[in-house]
Design a protein around this motif. Sequence first.
Motif, mmCIF file in Angstrom:
data_model
loop_
_atom_site.group_PDB
_atom_site.id
_atom_site.type_symbol
_atom_site.label_atom_id
_atom_site.label_comp_id
_atom_site.label_asym_id
_atom_site.label_seq_id
_atom_site.Cartn_x
_atom_site.Cartn_y
_atom_site.Cartn_z
ATOM 1 N N ILE A 16 0.799 -1.223 0.000
ATOM 2 C CA ILE A 16 0.000 0.000 0.000
ATOM 3 C C ILE A 16 0.831 1.272 0.000
ATOM 4 N N VAL A 17 2.084 1.180 0.369
ATOM 5 C CA VAL A 17 2.864 2.405 0.531
ATOM 6 C C VAL A 17 4.048 2.407 -0.422
ATOM 7 N N PRO A 18 3.956 3.217 -1.484
ATOM 8 C CA PRO A 18 5.042 3.185 -2.447
ATOM 9 C C PRO A 18 6.332 3.805 -1.911
ATOM 10 N N THR A 19 6.205 4.719 -0.999
ATOM 11 C CA THR A 19 7.415 5.323 -0.435
ATOM 12 C C THR A 19 7.372 5.210 1.076
ATOM 13 N N SER A 20 8.380 5.734 1.722
ATOM 14 C CA SER A 20 8.541 5.415 3.140
ATOM 15 C C SER A 20 7.627 6.222 4.057
ATOM 16 N N LEU A 21 7.376 5.640 5.217
ATOM 17 C CA LEU A 21 6.570 6.316 6.227
ATOM 18 C C LEU A 21 7.222 7.629 6.682
ATOM 19 N N PRO A 22 8.546 7.632 6.941
ATOM 20 C CA PRO A 22 9.166 8.911 7.319
ATOM 21 C C PRO A 22 8.928 10.001 6.270
ATOM 22 N N HIS A 23 8.922 9.594 4.984
ATOM 23 C CA HIS A 23 8.676 10.564 3.920
ATOM 24 C C HIS A 23 7.306 11.227 4.114
ATOM 25 N N HIS A 24 6.287 10.398 4.381
ATOM 26 C CA HIS A 24 4.933 10.945 4.519
ATOM 27 C C HIS A 24 4.770 11.751 5.801
ATOM 28 N N THR A 25 5.366 11.293 6.880
ATOM 29 C CA THR A 25 5.249 12.092 8.115
ATOM 30 C C THR A 25 5.943 13.442 7.910
ATOM 31 N N HIS A 26 7.041 13.416 7.151
ATOM 32 C CA HIS A 26 7.745 14.668 6.875
ATOM 33 C C HIS A 26 6.861 15.620 6.057
ATOM 34 N N LEU A 27 6.183 15.073 5.038
ATOM 35 C CA LEU A 27 5.292 15.918 4.220
ATOM 36 C C LEU A 27 4.204 16.559 5.085
ATOM 37 N N ILE A 28 3.637 15.750 5.980
ATOM 38 C CA ILE A 28 2.559 16.260 6.850
ATOM 39 C C ILE A 28 3.113 17.359 7.755
ATOM 40 N N ASP A 29 4.276 17.043 8.323
ATOM 41 C CA ASP A 29 4.910 17.988 9.244
ATOM 42 C C ASP A 29 5.197 19.327 8.556
ATOM 43 N N THR A 30 5.754 19.217 7.360
ATOM 44 C CA THR A 30 6.110 20.433 6.617
ATOM 45 C C THR A 30 4.864 21.248 6.301
ATOM 46 N N TYR A 31 3.800 20.546 5.920
ATOM 47 C CA TYR A 31 2.557 21.249 5.598
ATOM 48 C C TYR A 31 2.062 22.061 6.797
ATOM 49 N N PHE A 32 2.001 21.399 7.964
ATOM 50 C CA PHE A 32 1.486 22.106 9.139
ATOM 51 C C PHE A 32 2.409 23.256 9.527
ATOM 52 N N SER A 33 3.731 23.044 9.393
ATOM 53 C CA SER A 33 4.666 24.100 9.786
ATOM 54 C C SER A 33 4.603 25.274 8.818
ATOM 55 N N SER A 34 4.584 24.963 7.504
ATOM 56 C CA SER A 34 4.669 26.064 6.544
ATOM 57 C C SER A 34 3.385 26.885 6.521
ATOM 58 N N ASP A 35 2.241 26.251 6.779
ATOM 59 C CA ASP A 35 0.997 27.024 6.793
ATOM 60 C C ASP A 35 0.691 27.595 8.168
ATOM 61 N N ASP A 36 1.645 27.405 9.083
ATOM 62 C CA ASP A 36 1.495 27.935 10.422
ATOM 63 C C ASP A 36 0.192 27.449 11.094
ATOM 64 N N LEU A 37 -0.151 26.219 10.802
ATOM 65 C CA LEU A 37 -1.362 25.644 11.401
ATOM 66 C C LEU A 37 -0.993 25.003 12.744
ATOM 67 N N PRO A 38 -1.956 24.906 13.668
ATOM 68 C CA PRO A 38 -1.634 24.153 14.894
ATOM 69 C C PRO A 38 -1.352 22.690 14.526
ATOM 70 N N HIS A 39 -0.276 22.143 15.060
ATOM 71 C CA HIS A 39 0.072 20.759 14.736
ATOM 72 C C HIS A 39 -0.971 19.808 15.301
ATOM 73 N N PRO A 40 -1.110 18.626 14.682
ATOM 74 C CA PRO A 40 -2.136 17.691 15.152
ATOM 75 C C PRO A 40 -2.012 17.452 16.656
ATOM 76 N N SER A 41 -3.126 17.547 17.327
ATOM 77 C CA SER A 41 -3.130 17.277 18.764
ATOM 78 C C SER A 41 -4.482 16.673 19.100
ATOM 79 N N LEU A 42 -4.628 16.208 20.337
ATOM 80 C CA LEU A 42 -5.910 15.614 20.729
ATOM 81 C C LEU A 42 -6.890 16.680 21.183
ATOM 82 N N ASP A 43 -6.463 17.954 21.125
ATOM 83 C CA ASP A 43 -7.340 19.024 21.609
ATOM 84 C C ASP A 43 -8.165 19.681 20.509
#
Length: 400
Positions: A16-43
């Motif tokens: 199911i995953v053509p590329t690595s998990l770290p790659h995808h977590t990095h993409l998610i992380d970069t998205y939240f950081s660059s758009d200055d969005l609150p990072h995923p949290s349980l709140d």
Amino acid sequence: MSSRSSLLPLLYSADIVPTSLPHHTHLIDTYFSSDDLPHPSLDSPIPTLPSDIEHSRTIVLQATQELNDLLQGPRGIRKFPTQHTHLATNLEVAETPLKQILRMGIAHRVFSEPRPGILTHSAASRLIREDEDIRARVGAGVEKLWLAAGRIVDALERWKGRGNTEETGFALAHGEPFYNVPANDSARTARFAKAMSSFTAGLVCALVHLVKGFAWEKLESGGTIVDVGGSTGDAAFALARQYRDRKFKFAVQDLSEVVAGVDADRLAEAKELGVEFQAHDFFEIQPVQGADVYVFRWILHNLPDAYCVRMLRALEPALKKDARVLVMEMVLSPLGALPNDVERKVRAMDLTMLETGNARERELEEWQKLVASSDERFVWRGMRQPEGSRLAVLEWVWDG
Ligand SMILES: C[S@@+](CC[C@H](N)C(=O)[O-])C[C@H]1O[C@@H](n2cnc3c(N)ncnc32)[C@H](O)[C@@H]1O
């Protein structure tokens, strides 16, 4: 998957995953950081994401669940007990509902369907079939505890949680209290004893923690150890095997139906190891006078406070000065202190105690208060929390 040799490759799921998990977590992380969005949290809820980031999120969710299942292995999964191929014919049940149920199991890695309509065992379903202790635990869980859990709220509405072992979800679901097994239901008694044994196969409830969790070697050779509510003797056998040369004498006490179910092989080994089985109701006066140690492993968590006090007071007439009382139980951590997956298991056990006995798991201070409230001649000695063990060994000495 099993042929892979390290954990890192598990983070790539070829299917199911053509590329690595770290790659995808990095993409998610970069998205939240660059758009200055609150990072995923349980709140706060996750905002609507652009489709490529949503795709990455899906991949991470799938891969981490797969990783979690892999690391739990079949023992951590077991959920749906049933049979083999041609089920619909054998069971005379329509194929469609059977398929619905089995495919739910397959989604949880119990059974597999290599080709449409062909059912085979997965490792988890095979374990349920082949390991009778695991099978007993799954059976007791599905047939008894699930139904009891569904009646907790009804029981609380009806009896207001007054702390009586007869006023439980279990009693509503099955028409009798949890430990009130009809004398003619030896199959149910045997199944519960096996289910208890199944716990000892996993590291968190392994008996090695009892063997190492107390200085048994300091007891005099030939000393007496009583395991109160000791089921079919797993704990006594583990200690007796480990300290064979010390010639300790063991009494394993349980309800008469449980003792009557101990099989001939076990009785023969018991004789050789110095283990005696005794039918004894622990609310009655303790018959073994002057033993060195009385062990209560996973007994008090089944009982509301007032019952524990009654049980401990029934022990008193038998106690000699300096006798040890060992209680092996979970010691609750404050809410949120444990990793969440462990917290869920701990809270699930706590609710099982509620649904079966109006009982509960307890924090350290609650354990100490409970025993002190039955008699202050039980003097607190301390607690050992063996590494890797879910249960701690709590020790009191009798100063009577
Ligand atoms: C949760 S199991 C623990 C068994 C064992 N000590 C262990 O650690 O696996 C509780 C045990 O208490 C026994 N029990 C329940 N009520 C009892 C009673 N009134 N007198 C003696 N044993 C009892 C049950 O039959 C069962 O074996």
